[in-house]
Enzyme design. Structure first.
Site: not given
Length: 205
Positions: A10-11
């Site tokens: 994820a970011t």
């Protein structure tokens, strides 16, 4: 560890600007090399002036944010005013630390407007409850790419549009280089006038 290859990527990004904060995260939910969903939501509104962006296990972040939202609502009834972001950050820190021997696998950015000073605030937390204040932050597998973009252009006096554009630029850079991130962005913009949510697709070209 063998389990690390299945940790979700994820970011998530948080940026404080002159009048508020921008919290954002991309939508992809992955399990190893398998894309589980292209519409996962990792940005959460906690109160009218505090929100969170998360990376990690979606179930862990969802149950934690529900718990935090409920406690914050009860606390606001008790003190008869809004709970400030530093108190929300400390609450999340305590809840994570209580689970340190069987941790919730999520990294969190808490952001919001302080009800007393009217100033924006950003806090970063790891799965064990460590809490760090900052002007901007990035967590997740794409954090290295995102934080480099933010550091190169960040100014504390940015307006809302500039902060929004920088947030999208940072996540776009991470998505272009991290296969576990992608498929659009959920964004929460918080100012002293309240908060607004936005969801959009990313164009990498």
């Amino acid at each position: 560890m063998a389990f690390e290859q299945f940790m979700p990527g994820a970011t998530a990004v948080g940026i404080a600007f002159a009048d508020g904060v921008v919290l954002a995260a991309e939508k992809r939910v992955s399990f190893g090399t398998y894309v589980v969903s292209r519409s996962g939501k990792k940005v959460f509104k906690i109160t009218e002036r505090v929100g969170a962006a998360c990376a990690g296990m979606v179930a862990d972040m969802q149950i934690l944010m529900r718990q935090v939202e409920s406690i914050a609502r009860l606390k606001s009834f008790e003190i008869r005013r809004e709970v400030p972001p530093n108190s929300i950050g400390k609450l999340v820190s305590v809840l994570l630390f209580e689970r340190r021997y069987f941790p919730l696998l999520t990294q969190i950015i808490i952001g919001g407007i302080d009800v007393y000073t009217e100033k924006p605030a950003i806090y970063t937390l790891d799965p064990l409850g460590s809490i760090l204040p900052d002007d901007y932050a990035a967590v997740g597998t794409g954090a290295e790419m995102a934080i480099g973009v933010i550091e190169s252009a960040y100014r504390p006096d940015m307006n809302e549009q500039e902060a929004r554009d920088l947030t999208l630029k940072a996540i776009r850079a991470a998505v272009a280089r991290d296969a576990a991130s992608g498929d659009g962005v959920d964004m929460l913009i918080i100012t002293k006038n309240g908060c607004k949510e936005e969801s959009l697709m990313l164009k990498l070209s």
